[in-house]
Design an enzyme around this catalytic site. Structure first.
Site, PDB file in Angstrom:
ATOM      1  CE  LYS A 160      40.513  31.177  51.917  1.00 17.29           C
ATOM      2  NZ  LYS A 160      41.660  31.025  51.014  1.00 17.29           N
ATOM      3  CD1 TRP A 194      48.573  28.004  53.712  1.00 19.33           C
ATOM      4  CD2 TRP A 194      49.535  29.342  52.200  1.00 19.33           C
ATOM      5  NE1 TRP A 194      48.098  27.639  52.471  1.00 19.33           N
ATOM      6  CE2 TRP A 194      48.672  28.437  51.523  1.00 19.33           C
ATOM      7  CE3 TRP A 194      50.239  30.294  51.452  1.00 19.33           C
ATOM      8  CZ2 TRP A 194      48.513  28.448  50.143  1.00 19.33           C
ATOM      9  CZ3 TRP A 194      50.073  30.310  50.079  1.00 19.33           C
ATOM     10  CH2 TRP A 194      49.225  29.398  49.435  1.00 19.33           C
ATOM     11  CG  ASP A 200      49.954  36.135  51.695  1.00 20.00           C
ATOM     12  OD1 ASP A 200      49.018  36.484  50.953  1.00 20.00           O
ATOM     13  OD2 ASP A 200      50.196  34.937  51.955  1.00 20.00           O
TER      14      ASP A 200
END
Length: 453
Positions: free
Chosen positions: A317, A200, A281
Site C-alpha cells: 500500500k 482481515w 500486522d
C-alpha cells in the site's frame, strides 16, 4: 530371422560404443567427456538400444489410462469474499460500474497508480549494468532488511543499536505473517493466537495453516461502529498467559477503527502484565495518517519497554508495490545472542517454503529508503494518498448529510485508512450492485479511495 535380429542389434550396440569412445577421446572438451561418461553408464550391459530404454524411462505412468480424472471428485471452491467482488465487477459490462472491494489505491479515474518515486528507483536499477539476477540469501536483501527495521522501529531504536532485532525479507505482509506464524508454532510454548473480531479474512487461514490455534477477541462494536474497548480488555485479560495476540498497527482491516494512543498504552500494559506475545500486522505505515512515525507509534511503544514482539511489514500500500510482493518480518528479542539464534531458525522455516525471496521489489524499496531525496519525495506522495482518502471520507459524509440520509454517518470520518464499515446490510449492498453497479462485500465493507457519490 533370429540371427539377423541379433546381428542387427550387435551392429547398433557397437555404433553406440563407438559414439561413447568418440566422447572419451583425450582431445575432447571437459563437457564432452562428461557426456561420454553418461553414455557409457547408460549403455553398460545393455541388451537393447539406448533409445528404447530412454523412452521407457520417460514414459508417463498414466499413459494409456482412460476414464475420469483422479481429481474428478473435487468440488468447485467458492470465490474469495473480497477477490470475488472483483470477479463479479469484471463481468459487468456497465460503463458506470464501480468497484469498492478492491484492496488497492485508485486515482480519480479509478485507475491503478504507480508512484513517481518508484519509477525513478526502477530507472536507477535498470541503468545499473552491474546488477545481476542471482538468488538472494534465504533472509533476503540485507540492505532492505536493515532499512525496513529502521523504518518501522525508528532509526534511533535501542533494539536496533543493541542488535536485538532480526529481520527477514518475506513475500509481502501475507508471507511475513505466515513465516512468523510457522516460527511460533515450532518454537513458542503457546500455540494459540488471538485475532480481532472482525479481521482481515486471510488472517485465520494463514495462522491455522501455520499450525496455530486461532481464537478471537472483541474489537468492533456494531452499535457504535467504533471500538469495543472494554470487550477487548476483558477478552485479552482472560487469555491464557503467553498467548499470542495479533494487533493491527494502524488502519484496522476491515473496520478502519483504531485505538487512541491512550488506549494503546492500556493495551500494552495489559499484554505485558499477562506475559502475552504481541504480533503486529503493519500493512499501512504512513498510509493511514500520512505520517510514517505516527502510524508506527503503537509498535514503538511496545519495543521501548524492552519486551519481545513480532512485526510483519508490507510495502504493497504505502509504496504501491502490490504485485512485487515486498514485505519483512522483524522479531525483537531480549538479546543479540537470542536474535542470532532466532534468525537461524527463521531460515529453516523459509528454505522449504519458498527458498529465497524475489530481488526486484526489495531493491526498489532499498533505493528509496537509502536516498534522502527519494525518501523525501516518497513521504510527500504517501501523504498525498493518505490525505486524499481522508478527503474522500469527508466528501462522502457531507454528501450523505446534505441529502438528509437517515442515520448517523459520522463513523465514516472517525474511521481511518482505506477501509470503511458502511453499516449497510446484505440486502442494501445487493440493491446498490443491481441498481447502480456499485460493488462491495456483502457486509458493507468498502475501500473509500475514490469518489463514490
Amino acid at each position: 530371422m533370429m540371427g539377423n535380429e541379433s546381428s542387427s542389434f550387435r551392429k547398433h550396440h557397437n555404433q553406440q560404443k563407438m559414439k561413447t569412445t568418440e566422447f572419451s577421446s583425450s582431445s575432447s572438451s571437459p563437457s564432452d567427456r562428461r557426456i561420454g561418461a553418461v553414455l557409457r553408464h547408460l549403455t553398460a550391459g545393455a541388451d537393447f538400444p539406448i533409445s528404447d530404454r530412454l523412452s521407457s524411462v520417460f514414459a508417463s505412468p498414466t499413459s494409456g489410462v482412460t476414464g475420469n480424472s483422479v481429481f474428478a471428485h473435487l468440488v468447485q471452491a467458492p470465490e474469495d469474499p473480497i477477490l470475488g467482488v472483483t470477479v463479479a465487477y469484471n463481468k459487468d459490462p456497465s460503463p458506470i460500474k464501480l468497484n469498492l472491494g478492491v484492496g488497492a489505491y485508485r486515482t480519480e479515474e479509478g485507475k491503478p497508480l504507480v508512484l513517481n518515486v518508484v519509477r525513478k528507483a526502477e530507472q536507477q536499477l535498470i541503468s545499473d549494468r552491474s546488477r545481476i539476477k542471482e538468488y538472494l540469501p534465504i533472509v533476503g536483501l540485507v540492505e532492505f532488511n536493515k532499512l525496513s527495521a529502521k523504518l518501522i522501529l525508528g532509526a534511533d531504536s535501542p533494539a536496533i543499536s543493541e542488535n536485538r532485532v532480526t529481520t527477514v525479507e518475506c513475500l509481502s505482509g501475507t508471507g511475513s505473517l505466515r513465516v512468523g506464524g510457522e516460527f511460533l508454532a515450532k518454537h513458542y510454548h503457546q500455540k494459540t493466537i488471538y485475532i480481532t473480531q472482525p479481521t482481515w479474512g486471510n488472517h485465520p487461514k494463514i495462522f491455522t495453516l501455520a499450525g496455530l490455534s486461532v481464537k478471537t477477541y472483541r474489537y468492533y462494536d456494531p452499535s457504535t461502529r467504533g471500538l469495543n474497548f472494554q470487550g477487548l480488555l476483558e477478552d485479552l485479560g482472560a487469555a491464557p498467559p503467553g498467548s499470542i495476540v495479533l494487533l493491527h498497527a494502524c488502519a484496522h482491516n476491515p473496520t478502519g477503527v483504531d485505538p487512541t494512543i491512550q488506549q494503546w498504552e492500556q493495551i500494552r500494559k495489559l499484554i505485558r502484565s499477562k506475559g502475552l506475545m504481541p504480533f503486529f500486522d503493519s500493512a499501512y505505515q504512513g498510509f493511514a495518517s500520512g505520517s510514517l512515525n505516527t502510524d508506527a507509534k503503537p509498535i514503538r511503544m511496545f519495543v521501548a519497554d524492552g519486551g519481545e514482539c513480532l512485526v510483519a511489514q508490507s510495502y504493497a500500500k504505502n509504496m504501491g508495490l502490490y504485485g512485487e510482493r515486498v514485505g519483512a518480518l522483524s522479531i525483537v528479542c531480549k538479546s543479540a545472542d537470542v536474535a542470532g539464534r532466532v534468525e537461524s531458525q527463521l531460515k529453516l522455516v523459509i528454505r522449504p517454503m519458498y527458498s529465497s525471496p524475489p530481488i526486484h521489489g526489495a531493491s526498489i524499496v532499498a533505493v528509496i529508503l537509502r536516498d534522502r531525496n527519494l525518501f523525501n519525495e516518497w513521504t510527500l506522495e504517501l501523504k498525498a494518498m493518505a490525505d486524499r482518502i481522508i478527503s474522500m471520507r469527508k466528501q462522502l459524509f457531507e454528501a450523505l448529510r446534505a441529502r438528509g440520509t437517515p442515520g448517523d454517518w459520522s463513523h465514516i470520518i472517525k474511521q481511518i485508512g482505506m477501509f470503511t464499515f458502511t453499516g449497510l446490510n446484505p440486502a442494501q449492498v445487493s440493491f446498490m450492485t443491481k441498481e447502480y453497479h456499485i460493488y462491495m462485500t456483502s457486509d458493507g465493507f468498502t475501500f473509500p479511495t475514490f469518489e463514490i457519490v
